[in-house]
Design an enzyme around this catalytic site. Structure first.
Site, PDB file in Angstrom:
ATOM      1  N   HIS A 128     -92.083  46.941   9.921  1.00  0.00           N
ATOM      2  CA  HIS A 128     -91.572  47.417  11.210  1.00  0.00           C
ATOM      3  C   HIS A 128     -90.812  48.733  11.083  1.00  0.00           C
ATOM      4  CE1 HIS A 128     -92.865  43.880  13.272  1.00  0.00           C
ATOM      5  NE2 HIS A 128     -92.034  43.072  12.644  1.00  0.00           N
ATOM      6  N   ASP A 153     -95.721  34.230   8.810  1.00  0.00           N
ATOM      7  CA  ASP A 153     -95.130  33.630  10.001  1.00  0.00           C
ATOM      8  C   ASP A 153     -96.159  33.302  11.083  1.00  0.00           C
ATOM      9  OD1 ASP A 153     -95.475  36.366  10.225  1.00  0.00           O
ATOM     10  OD2 ASP A 153     -93.415  36.802  10.773  1.00  0.00           O
TER      11      ASP A 153
END
Length: 293
Positions: free
Chosen positions: A112, A230
């Site tokens: 990110h 995830d």
């Protein structure tokens, strides 16, 4: 990060414990990462951003970067330099012929982190730093980036959009943080947003029918993976439905691409994965596939 934070040291402890319990750990060569240099970091991040991080390392407590979820304690920046250094070490080891592939068990994660912005638990873009290092030092011309985190790798896309040395293939749940990756997508980005509760057969179809043709056409000289776990059905960060066998299968598909075009060279970087048991099991399946165990 703060004690309540999901991006916690227990993540690496769980991975190490699971690798030991499964009997995989003794089959692996374990290396401690050196710190990346500022020269390495500045290949992908702006001088202003790096200066901002250095200026705001707290003497104690926490400094919030963009919200409480992305904050620095007195040790965070040092950990970020080490996480970035792991990828550089992996590049050197593989290009020297000392390893065929590598898994970088690092935190904080990186995908990110944009050129000039920390977000989503990420400070330095570990994969991007390694890729730029490989391009500059070893003159690689084609690097494939694969991102299978449940969240879009916005930072990696920000750094590599329209870069002729890179193609990036990803799937991610949408809508979900950071709520991007579907508009103004560069020609070298092959993003596939998927809805919540997407099951493994859909993901396998994406890999076979979207990723693999792109990779075969690109013929990468190295494959770098942003390995987020995830998207596992037990992970509450997202709402996807993957299990360990899916990560094993994806890894094996990428290994076949690397065997054909990259002399088997793959480096995988830990990104997300916050349900500890699912994370440990998934990383073990991923590493077993990489190590052909």
């Amino acid at each position: 990060m703060q004690k309540w934070h999901p991006e916690a040291p227990a993540r690496l402890d769980e991975i190490n414990d699971r690798l030991l319990a499964s009997g995989v750990s003794p089959c692996l060569r374990h290396l401690d990462a050196p710190n990346a240099s500022d020269v390495d970091v500045l290949r992908v991040h702006t001088p202003e951003y790096l200066a901002y991080l250095k200026e705001h390392v707290p003497r104690e407590g926490y400094f919030s970067i963009d919200n409480e979820e992305t904050s620095m304690n007195p040790h965070t920046l040092r950990a970020a330099y080490s996480a970035a250094g792991a990828g550089i070490l992996a590049i050197d080891e593989i290009m020297a012929g000392h390893a065929l592939n590598a898994f970088c068990a690092v935190r904080p994660p990186g995908h990110h982190a944009e050129r000039g912005r920390a977000m989503g638990f990420c400070f330095f873009n570990n994969l991007a730093i390694a890729a730029r290092y490989a391009i500059e030092k070893f003159k690689l011309k084609r690097i494939a980036v694969i991102d299978f985190d449940v969240h879009h790798g916005n930072g990696t896309e920000d750094i590599f959009k329209n870069d002729p040395h890179i193609v990036m293939c990803s799937f991610f749940q949408y809508p979900l943080y950071p709520n991007c990756g579907i508009a103004n997508v560069a020609s070298n980005m092959f993003n596939t947003p998927v809805p919540a509760f997407t099951k493994s057969d859909v993901i396998r179809n994406i890999v076979q029918n979207k990723w693999l043709p792109v990779l075969e056409d690109f013929k990468p000289e190295m494959v770098l993976i942003s390995a987020g776990f995830d998207a596992h059905r037990e992970d509450e960060m997202g709402q996807m439905d993957l299990v360990e066998k899916d990560y094993e299968w994806i890894t094996k598909q990428l290994m076949e691409v690397a065997k054909r075009h990259s002399q088997g060279r793959i480096i995988s970087f830990l990104e997300g994965g916050y349900s500890l048991s699912a994370l440990g099991r998934s990383v073990t399946a991923h590493i077993k596939a990489l190590a052909s165990l």
